[in-house]
Design a protein around this motif. Sequence first.
Motif, PDB file in Angstrom:
ATOM      1  N   THR A  45     -20.368 -13.357  -2.160  1.00 36.20           N
ATOM      2  CA  THR A  45     -21.719 -13.778  -2.557  1.00 36.20           C
ATOM      3  C   THR A  45     -21.644 -14.859  -3.637  1.00 36.20           C
ATOM      4  O   THR A  45     -22.395 -15.844  -3.588  1.00 36.20           O
ATOM      5  N   TYR A  57     -28.149 -15.136   4.032  1.00 36.11           N
ATOM      6  CA  TYR A  57     -28.388 -13.849   3.367  1.00 36.11           C
ATOM      7  C   TYR A  57     -27.663 -12.751   4.140  1.00 36.11           C
ATOM      8  O   TYR A  57     -27.889 -12.579   5.346  1.00 36.11           O
ATOM      9  N   GLY A  85     -27.630  -9.431   3.265  1.00 32.45           N
ATOM     10  CA  GLY A  85     -28.079  -8.126   2.776  1.00 32.45           C
ATOM     11  C   GLY A  85     -28.111  -7.036   3.834  1.00 32.45           C
ATOM     12  O   GLY A  85     -27.729  -5.899   3.567  1.00 32.45           O
ATOM     13  N   GLU A 102     -27.362 -10.687  -4.102  1.00 30.48           N
ATOM     14  CA  GLU A 102     -27.817 -11.375  -2.876  1.00 30.48           C
ATOM     15  C   GLU A 102     -29.264 -11.851  -3.053  1.00 30.48           C
ATOM     16  O   GLU A 102     -29.591 -12.980  -2.689  1.00 30.48           O
ATOM     17  N   CYS A 103     -30.114 -10.978  -3.617  1.00 28.59           N
ATOM     18  CA  CYS A 103     -31.526 -11.333  -3.818  1.00 28.59           C
ATOM     19  C   CYS A 103     -31.647 -12.489  -4.802  1.00 28.59           C
ATOM     20  O   CYS A 103     -32.444 -13.411  -4.598  1.00 28.59           O
ATOM     21  N   HIS A 113     -29.405 -14.743  -5.412  1.00 29.38           N
ATOM     22  CA  HIS A 113     -28.911 -15.940  -4.721  1.00 29.38           C
ATOM     23  C   HIS A 113     -29.999 -16.509  -3.817  1.00 29.38           C
ATOM     24  O   HIS A 113     -30.253 -17.726  -3.824  1.00 29.38           O
ATOM     25  N   LEU A 114     -30.649 -15.632  -3.073  1.00 31.18           N
ATOM     26  CA  LEU A 114     -31.698 -16.068  -2.146  1.00 31.18           C
ATOM     27  C   LEU A 114     -32.870 -16.675  -2.916  1.00 31.18           C
ATOM     28  O   LEU A 114     -33.388 -17.734  -2.549  1.00 31.18           O
TER      29      LEU A 114
END
Lengths: 302, 134
Positions: B53, B64, B66, B104-105, B107-108
């Motif tokens: 990530t 993504y 996730g 991840e969130c 990053h998104l």
Amino acid sequence: MIRSLIGRAIIPVAITVTGFVVVCCLLLYAVLKNDMTADAVSQANMLADIVVKSTRYAMLREDDETLRNIIENISTREGVEHLRIFNKKGLIEFSSDKGEIKRFVDKKAAGCIGCHAGPVPAAMLGDMERARHYVNEKGASVIAITAPIYNEPDCFNASCHVHPPTQKVLGTLDIGLSGKPLEMSLSTMRKRMAVFSFLVLILTAVGVTALLARAVIGPIRMMTAYCRAVGRGDWRGSFPSFRGEIGELAEAVRRVAARAEESRGILHGQEKKNTGTEQPPEDPEGADRSAGTRPEDSGSEQ
Amino acid sequence: MALFMAVSIVAYDGFAVLPDLPPGIREMLGTPPSAAAVSGLLVLYTFSALILTLARIIGGFGAYGGVYHVVYLTAFYAFYHLSGALPDNFWAVFVSGMTILTLECYHLWSWCSDRIREERESLDEENGQDNDSG
């Protein structure tokens, strides 16, 4: 904070480092908890075997009074929650709690189900299978061991006894030890790991902030101040020199500033020619600003 | 994240809402892995997921992952459950999942913010050019 350079650098690093450290701490805690519980059970098993051995002679001689004294003396020791001996049918013969003597134990209770789950009770159990960990009616954590008292040649050859050699188990000793020391050790370990994880979080955040402030934010602020001064028409400030990527950016800014200063000189010269006077421009700041901020515009005018 | 929270709630109760595996299937699956082996794999998985990530954050890729992570983490819950060590290791899997999915969130969110900013800038430029020509 979340949109600043420091914020955007700290958040992923802090999440990654702290999250990974916390996961490792939790897994380490689970492993250590298992090891410490196994150690406590091993100690309790050893104690149960010692009690069985120490009562053996009294059992051979059917000396109930000595047995009762041994049980009472051991159960007065701090940390011993209960101690009882019951026969093969589950009838409690001796107990530290006099109220439960001559009562039957529940074969479906946590300590008994290990052997009595199937139609034929198991005769042999491992150390961990003999142990159970529960909270008693007083709210105390207890590690209890059920140690079978096996039929040995001394037992079935004794003249006073009626046990046949085929009977494998004569009775069971059930000893419960306080689980408080174990709980306290685990609680201390949990607190230390929480403090360690918090320190890792703080150290990561402060470390990243310090490194960024020293290597990136400081030089960027100095460059910003220089560019603003040039924008105001103040060309006297010296430009600081840096290394690495920031140095390359600084060099590019320095070249732009030098180019803007050249353009400003050319513009002044043209203005002098056009007006034919030696007077400086009335609004030097306005001229400087137009030369400093839009060098390409001034270049196109040439 | 919501899917992972839902799976965690089910796992917290020891998958009590799901029916028990029939003995035949359990026998077919064989001996479950030891809790120590699953823990070792969890450390390895967490480490590699975070590194991947972070690599995507550095590279500026908008993919993504996730949903895949939720599948892997559910497998960890299942393995711990089968080896009888879920109560001791539940929080390790939960924190691992929260760390990976939060990253991840983030990053998104960060990637989408940059794209929105770029889009706004290009729209402003287009508007400016239209005004100049008008």
